[in-house]
Structures are given as C-alpha cells and as structure tokens.
Design an enzyme around this catalytic site. Sequence first.
Site, mmCIF file in Angstrom:
data_model
loop_
_atom_site.group_PDB
_atom_site.id
_atom_site.type_symbol
_atom_site.label_atom_id
_atom_site.label_comp_id
_atom_site.label_asym_id
_atom_site.label_seq_id
_atom_site.Cartn_x
_atom_site.Cartn_y
_atom_site.Cartn_z
ATOM 1 C CG ASN A 9 -1.707 1.243 1.393
ATOM 2 O OD1 ASN A 9 -1.815 2.031 0.448
ATOM 3 N ND2 ASN A 9 -2.278 1.449 2.568
ATOM 4 C CE LYS A 11 0.237 3.351 4.797
ATOM 5 N NZ LYS A 11 0.081 3.479 6.231
ATOM 6 C CG HIS A 97 -5.759 1.608 4.948
ATOM 7 N ND1 HIS A 97 -5.323 2.595 5.806
ATOM 8 C CD2 HIS A 97 -4.726 0.737 4.825
ATOM 9 C CE1 HIS A 97 -4.072 2.331 6.170
ATOM 10 N NE2 HIS A 97 -3.692 1.205 5.589
ATOM 11 C CD GLU A 99 -2.933 5.311 6.714
ATOM 12 O OE1 GLU A 99 -2.894 5.377 5.477
ATOM 13 O OE2 GLU A 99 -2.006 4.802 7.394
ATOM 14 C CD GLU A 169 -3.471 -2.947 7.211
ATOM 15 O OE1 GLU A 169 -2.324 -3.108 6.783
ATOM 16 O OE2 GLU A 169 -4.194 -1.984 6.889
ATOM 17 N N GLY A 175 2.279 2.125 10.656
ATOM 18 C CA GLY A 175 3.168 3.281 10.485
ATOM 19 C C GLY A 175 3.849 3.708 11.771
ATOM 20 C CB SER A 215 5.253 -1.693 11.867
ATOM 21 O OG SER A 215 4.738 -0.399 12.104
#
Length: 254
Positions: A9, A11, A97, A99, A169, A175, A215
């Site tokens: 991904n 991003k 996702h 985010e 996730e 991140g 991560s």
Amino acid sequence: MRKPFVAGNWKMNTDSHSSVELVERIVVGASKIAGRAVTIAVCPPFVYLQAVAQAVSASSVAVGAQDVYFEQNGAFTGEVSPAMLKDVGCTYVICGHSERRHIIGETDEMINKKIAAALAGGLLPILCIGELLGEREAGQTNKVVTRQIEQGLAGLSAEKLSAVTVAYEPVWAIGTGRTATPQQAQQVHRLIRELLAKIYDEPLAAEIRILYGGSVKPDNCAELMAQPDIDGSLVGGASLKADDFLAIIESAAV
Ligand code: PEP
C-alpha cells in the site's frame, strides 16, 4: 492450501516517475516467484494506476487501488468507480483501510457498500479491519474486529466471499514501527477465521486469505508468516523500498 499474498500500500506517496521505477524494480526482483509461489500486488495512488498497470502488464505482479466508490457513475465529484479501476488495469482494491476509517470517516456501512460494488464490478476487495490502541487496552479487540467483519461483509454470498481477502491491521501498529507480536496477530487471525466459519462454513473460511498489516518489515515478516492463520501481509512503509518489499515477498513465498 492458501497461496501467500503480499500487497504493498503506497498510500499518498511516489510520483509519476518514481511509481513506475519502483514497480519495475519489484517486477524484476520477483520475476521467479510472482504469481506462482506468492501473489503480489502493488497499490499506488489513483493517478499513477494506469502507468503502473502498464509497467506490470507482462508480469504476474497485480495492481490494486487504495479505495473505490460504491456508485457506478454520475454526480459524485472526486470519486472513482469500480469500472474505472478495471478500465485502467486494477485487479484488487483496498476497502476500509484504517486511514480511511479514522481520518476520512468511513463507516462499516460505507465499506460494506464498497465491497459489494467492487465485487459487482469484477474487482477483488481487500477488507481492512483492526482495533485502535484504546480499544485493545480496554479489552475490546475481539468485539471491534467481529463488528467490522459482520458489518463489512453483510449480505455477501459465499460465492462472493471467496473473492475477498481480509487484512487484519491493528491501528496502533500501522506506520508506528510497533508490530503486533506473532502471537497477538495469530490470536486475532484465528478469531477472524472462526467467525467466517460461523457466518459461512469451515471449508470456505479455510480458503480465505487473511493478511497481517502493521509495520511489517524484512526483519519481522518471517515469524509473522510462520503463524498458521497468517497468509501474507499488507505492507505500507516497507513497500516503498523495492529491496525491503522483495525481502518480505521472498519470506512469504512457499
Ligand atoms: C498499511 O498501510 O496498511 C500499513 C500496514 O502500513 P505500515 O506497514 O507502514 O505500518
């Protein structure tokens, strides 16, 4: 036997030049295993999808989008439909996702519509789920993940489910450099598979690939992949470095 799956991904990173350069390095580095020992996908920003899809067209590396809208066309300024993603060469699409859930405000209901629309449009969705740090600390991980699975997949037939990949996730691991331990990840992956068996049936649940994300790096991917219910990874930061992404792919390959 579930074939391992590693998806990158990207991003909101890369540009028109570096996106193609990055994927070209991945194609060359993974040429012996892509599509055979491991499924590989990269998910660039919308605007670079077509160029990246062209760059992988002679390889087994697939392309996915990071999001999709649930309507087919019309007055939805700024949105992109499943048919548009197919048209530019996408196979996969990430839905829900963290985010998008926590920065953009997507709800389980919207994500469910996106999954349904993606499938209807011939795309293979990757449904992302995972708890916030506060939810884990409050002992709510199972409750949150159960809700996200039940609502995200609501109304989906068994036939449709077989085209879905789930990515667990934990939000606190995305991140942050803080990875779930293999045992923490396995415990939630097991829960997800049991839940799918309850909603659908065991043979189907045993077929669904459940990826871990948060991560993932070359130095922690092998022990995560060694867990019985972890079938690959959704990789953010490390997918922007060809060598790191290739090391993760290699450790996932059977
Ligand atoms: C992600 O974007 O889905 C992700 C897991 O990011 P990172 O690998 O950087 O934690």
